[in-house]
Design a protein around this motif. Structure first.
Motif, PDB file in Angstrom:
ATOM      1  N   LEU A   1      43.773 -26.034  12.376  1.00 32.48           N
ATOM      2  CA  LEU A   1      42.439 -25.555  12.025  1.00 32.48           C
ATOM      3  C   LEU A   1      41.516 -25.620  13.239  1.00 32.48           C
ATOM      4  O   LEU A   1      41.694 -26.469  14.126  1.00 32.48           O
ATOM      5  CB  LEU A   1      41.859 -26.414  10.891  1.00 32.48           C
ATOM      6  N   PRO A   2      40.503 -24.774  13.302  1.00 34.56           N
ATOM      7  CA  PRO A   2      39.553 -24.809  14.418  1.00 34.56           C
ATOM      8  C   PRO A   2      38.796 -26.122  14.466  1.00 34.56           C
ATOM      9  O   PRO A   2      38.632 -26.813  13.458  1.00 34.56           O
ATOM     10  CB  PRO A   2      38.609 -23.640  14.113  1.00 34.56           C
ATOM     11  N   MET A   3      38.333 -26.453  15.659  1.00 37.51           N
ATOM     12  CA  MET A   3      37.561 -27.679  15.863  1.00 37.51           C
ATOM     13  C   MET A   3      36.060 -27.433  15.697  1.00 37.51           C
ATOM     14  O   MET A   3      35.255 -28.210  16.178  1.00 37.51           O
ATOM     15  CB  MET A   3      37.828 -28.216  17.269  1.00 37.51           C
ATOM     16  N   LYS A   4      35.681 -26.376  15.037  1.00 38.17           N
ATOM     17  CA  LYS A   4      34.280 -25.988  14.967  1.00 38.17           C
ATOM     18  C   LYS A   4      33.583 -26.418  13.681  1.00 38.17           C
ATOM     19  O   LYS A   4      32.371 -26.283  13.564  1.00 38.17           O
ATOM     20  CB  LYS A   4      34.151 -24.474  15.140  1.00 38.17           C
ATOM     21  N   SER A   5      34.326 -26.927  12.701  1.00 35.50           N
ATOM     22  CA  SER A   5      33.690 -27.370  11.464  1.00 35.50           C
ATOM     23  C   SER A   5      34.581 -28.396  10.792  1.00 35.50           C
ATOM     24  O   SER A   5      35.765 -28.520  11.124  1.00 35.50           O
ATOM     25  CB  SER A   5      33.444 -26.182  10.517  1.00 35.50           C
ATOM     26  N   GLY A   6      33.995 -29.137   9.849  1.00 35.04           N
ATOM     27  CA  GLY A   6      34.759 -30.116   9.095  1.00 35.04           C
ATOM     28  C   GLY A   6      34.540 -31.532   9.584  1.00 35.04           C
ATOM     29  O   GLY A   6      34.238 -31.771  10.762  1.00 35.04           O
ATOM     30  N   ALA A   7      34.694 -32.491   8.673  1.00 33.65           N
ATOM     31  CA  ALA A   7      34.483 -33.894   9.011  1.00 33.65           C
ATOM     32  C   ALA A   7      35.488 -34.385  10.047  1.00 33.65           C
ATOM     33  O   ALA A   7      35.146 -35.131  10.965  1.00 33.65           O
ATOM     34  CB  ALA A   7      34.565 -34.748   7.736  1.00 33.65           C
ATOM     35  N   ALA A   8      36.765 -33.981   9.914  1.00 31.78           N
ATOM     36  CA  ALA A   8      37.783 -34.417  10.872  1.00 31.78           C
ATOM     37  C   ALA A   8      37.457 -33.917  12.276  1.00 31.78           C
ATOM     38  O   ALA A   8      37.612 -34.655  13.256  1.00 31.78           O
ATOM     39  CB  ALA A   8      39.158 -33.936  10.436  1.00 31.78           C
ATOM     40  N   ALA A   9      37.012 -32.679  12.396  1.00 33.17           N
ATOM     41  CA  ALA A   9      36.632 -32.141  13.708  1.00 33.17           C
ATOM     42  C   ALA A   9      35.486 -32.952  14.310  1.00 33.17           C
ATOM     43  O   ALA A   9      35.477 -33.242  15.512  1.00 33.17           O
ATOM     44  CB  ALA A   9      36.238 -30.678  13.577  1.00 33.17           C
TER      45      ALA A   9
END
Length: 243
Positions: A138-146
């Motif tokens: 997944l992209p590193m542009k959104s989400g808690a893990a990112a």
């Protein structure tokens, strides 16, 4: 004036060609880099950079993305997977199962690979299955893990990671202060998530452990509700790396 190599590039072998190749790999570890980027960020001469980068490419230690930029190659991934197969992934199953049982949510472990975060371990919750299968990138542009995979980067790398991101520097300051990240509706309006960094030797962030599920189950402040449980899981995973 030529930009200096990143501050974390300190390890040297005393063998010139190896140290120069290591500098190039360190830059690519942050993300894709053009030939010009490699020259500017290492301080090496352009012919030297070109010769070493193309040699690393022939060895599959380096490859190119669609824009022709140099990125870490598949052979490094194979090596890392074998070296890593790692105590973190090996110990993740029981920890994620316990976390799932505590929260009732799906529990996953993510690692950063350049501009992507890859799901390397997962235990599904009891609700509807989410579209994040094992191995998903997944992209590193959104989400808690990112957010937790970016929050403890060096200032230079953090600035680069914020380009095009759906979170801000202020968000990451809050993540560092509280020790976890939360999102509600980042991927779709019905999903909430909480993530915590997993730290390896020396305190370096090596992964993110995350729970996610319906907002109806996790609530609209999932960090307050489940942050402690995810922190406990991250501590257990990090302790396994220290043995």
């Amino acid at each position: 004036m030529t930009a200096s190599a990143p501050e974390r590039m300190r390890l040297v072998s005393g063998v010139g060609v190896l140290d120069k190749a290591s500098l190039l790999l360190e830059v690519m570890e942050v993300g894709p880099a053009s030939l010009t980027d490699l020259v500017e960020r290492t301080g090496l001469k352009r012919p030297t950079v070109h010769r070493l980068a193309t040699a690393l490419e022939r060895l599959r230690l380096v490859t190119r993305d669609r824009r022709g930029r140099f990125v870490l190659g598949p052979r490094l991934g194979d090596m890392a997977e074998e070296a890593g197969r790692d105590r973190l992934v090996a110990s993740a199953g029981p920890v994620l199962t316990s976390l799932r049982d505590r929260t009732g949510a799906s529990a996953r472990l993510y690692r950063r690979h350049g501009d992507l975060r890859v799901c390397v371990a997962a235990v599904e919750g009891s609700g509807p299955r989410e579209e994040v299968p094992l191995g998903a990138a997944l992209p590193m542009k959104s989400g808690a893990a990112a957010q937790v995979l970016v929050a403890w980067e060096t200032p230079e790398n953090l600035y680069l990671s914020l380009r095009g991101a759906r979170f801000t520097a202020a968000t990451l300051t809050c993540v560092r202060r509280q020790g976890w990240a939360q999102t509600v509706g980042a991927r779709d309006w019905e999903t909430a998530s909480v993530a915590v960094p997993v730290r390896g030797p020396g305190g370096r962030v090596v992964a993110a452990v995350c729970v996610s599920g319906p907002v109806a189950r996790l609530g609209r402040t999932p960090g307050r509700r489940h942050g402690a449980a995810v922190v406990d899981a991250a501590v257990q995973l990090g302790a396994g790396l220290a043995r």
